[in-house]
Design an enzyme around this catalytic site. Structure first.
Site, PDB file in Angstrom:
ATOM      1  N   SER A 274       0.828  -1.210   0.000  1.00 26.31           N
ATOM      2  CA  SER A 274       0.000   0.000   0.000  1.00 26.31           C
ATOM      3  C   SER A 274       0.867   1.267   0.000  1.00 26.31           C
ATOM      4  CB  SER A 274      -0.909   0.016   1.232  1.00 26.31           C
ATOM      5  OG  SER A 274      -1.704  -1.143   1.264  1.00 26.31           O
TER       6      SER A 274
HETATM    7  N1  SAM Z   1      -0.568  -4.866   4.101  1.00 20.86           N
HETATM    8  C1  SAM Z   1       0.168  -5.163   2.906  1.00 20.86           C
HETATM    9  C2  SAM Z   1       1.554  -4.608   2.904  1.00 20.86           C
HETATM   10  O1  SAM Z   1       1.951  -3.950   3.882  1.00 20.86           O
HETATM   11  O2  SAM Z   1       2.263  -4.869   1.929  1.00 20.86           O
HETATM   12  C3  SAM Z   1      -0.570  -4.746   1.659  1.00 20.86           C
HETATM   13  C4  SAM Z   1      -1.545  -5.752   1.285  1.00 20.86           C
HETATM   14  S1  SAM Z   1      -2.263  -5.780  -0.305  1.00 20.86           S
HETATM   15  C5  SAM Z   1      -2.850  -4.168  -0.557  1.00 20.86           C
HETATM   16  C6  SAM Z   1      -3.711  -6.742   0.142  1.00 20.86           C
HETATM   17  C7  SAM Z   1      -3.433  -8.171   0.470  1.00 20.86           C
HETATM   18  O3  SAM Z   1      -4.630  -8.751   0.988  1.00 20.86           O
HETATM   19  C8  SAM Z   1      -3.013  -9.028  -0.718  1.00 20.86           C
HETATM   20  O4  SAM Z   1      -1.785  -9.630  -0.487  1.00 20.86           O
HETATM   21  C9  SAM Z   1      -4.148 -10.061  -0.834  1.00 20.86           C
HETATM   22  O5  SAM Z   1      -3.719 -11.327  -1.271  1.00 20.86           O
HETATM   23  C10 SAM Z   1      -4.644 -10.103   0.610  1.00 20.86           C
HETATM   24  N2  SAM Z   1      -6.002 -10.626   0.809  1.00 20.86           N
HETATM   25  C11 SAM Z   1      -7.117 -10.473   0.041  1.00 20.86           C
HETATM   26  N3  SAM Z   1      -8.164 -11.117   0.588  1.00 20.86           N
HETATM   27  C12 SAM Z   1      -7.712 -11.689   1.746  1.00 20.86           C
HETATM   28  C13 SAM Z   1      -8.303 -12.495   2.771  1.00 20.86           C
HETATM   29  N4  SAM Z   1      -9.596 -12.856   2.730  1.00 20.86           N
HETATM   30  N5  SAM Z   1      -7.532 -12.886   3.799  1.00 20.86           N
HETATM   31  C14 SAM Z   1      -6.219 -12.556   3.869  1.00 20.86           C
HETATM   32  N6  SAM Z   1      -5.592 -11.805   2.931  1.00 20.86           N
HETATM   33  C15 SAM Z   1      -6.328 -11.369   1.895  1.00 20.86           C
END
Ligand code: SAM
Length: 214
Positions: A59
């Protein structure tokens, strides 16, 4: 490394309204360039989201700062992150003194983040699975941060908040979301405010978007 770029980023975050000294200190100390792919490293301290592979992103620093500030956590709080991604957000929370639990649903991303955090000596309990149903075993959490966009606020996450705890989650359609901040007043009562206008990758899971509809 990247000292000047980091200072510039902190100044930019201050200008955009980030005031919490704990958040600003953590962002100035955690080495974001270690959480992005090699060819992206020189962009690591720009205030932009960057691709981390498998269609996912780390992000934007402003978003990380805004969501973390909105949690209003004291050091030593127990926090759940849904969407580990690169591991950067989790590292920020650890640097602020939090006990961090983080869930990722994509195995390759989970595995990479888990190894990186371990290599950097950053202690996060990382789990591979669907974070929309929370992490019952370690609940309740003083704060829950969801880093992917959801069609709604998952009931399980509200349930797993401590009284007085806050859940920060982007809610909306596929292209844009409002950041919803839910505060748990007591077991059955919640206060909610929402802030426009953010854009996240989708939260996919039992209480999020259904994969087949994306
Ligand atoms: N917090 C992260 C960072 O610091 O890099 C950014 C995360 S990215 C914007 C969103 C993440 O949420 C992705 O890696 C995606 O695979 C994950 N995601 C989506 N749905 C999810 C779920 N139900 N449970 C866990 N992770 C999930």
């Amino acid at each position: 490394m990247y000292k000047r770029e980091r200072e510039e980023l902190i100044n930019k975050l201050r200008e955009k309204g980030i005031y919490d000294p704990l958040v600003l200190k953590a962002i100035s100390e955690v080495e974001r360039h270690k959480f992005v792919p090699e060819p992206m490293k020189h962009h690591a301290y720009k205030d932009i989201a960057l691709p981390i592979g498998s269609g996912q992103t780390i992000s934007q620093p402003y978003t990380v700062a805004f969501m973390t500030q909105a949690l209003k956590l004291k050091p030593d709080s127990k926090v759940l992150e849904v969407g580990t991604g690169s591991g950067y957000q989790a590292a920020i929370l650890v640097r602020m003194g939090m006990r961090v639990y983080s869930i990722e649903r994509q195995f390759d991303i989970y595995s990479r983040a888990q190894k990186l955090l371990e290599k950097l000596g950053i202690r996060v309990h990382v789990k591979y699975g669907d974070g929309t149903i929370g992490w019952e075993e370690f609940a309740p959490f003083d704060g829950i941060i969801v880093t992917a966009g959801s069609p709604d606020v998952p009931k399980s996450l509200k349930k797993q908040l401590s009284i007085g705890g806050k859940l920060v989650i982007p809610v909306g359609d596929r292209s844009s979301q409002k950041l919803v901040i839910v505060t748990k007043i007591d077991e059955n009562n919640f206060e909610q405010e929402s802030i426009p206008e953010f854009s996240f990758v989708p939260l996919i899971g039992r209480e999020g978007w259904k994969e087949e509809y994306l």
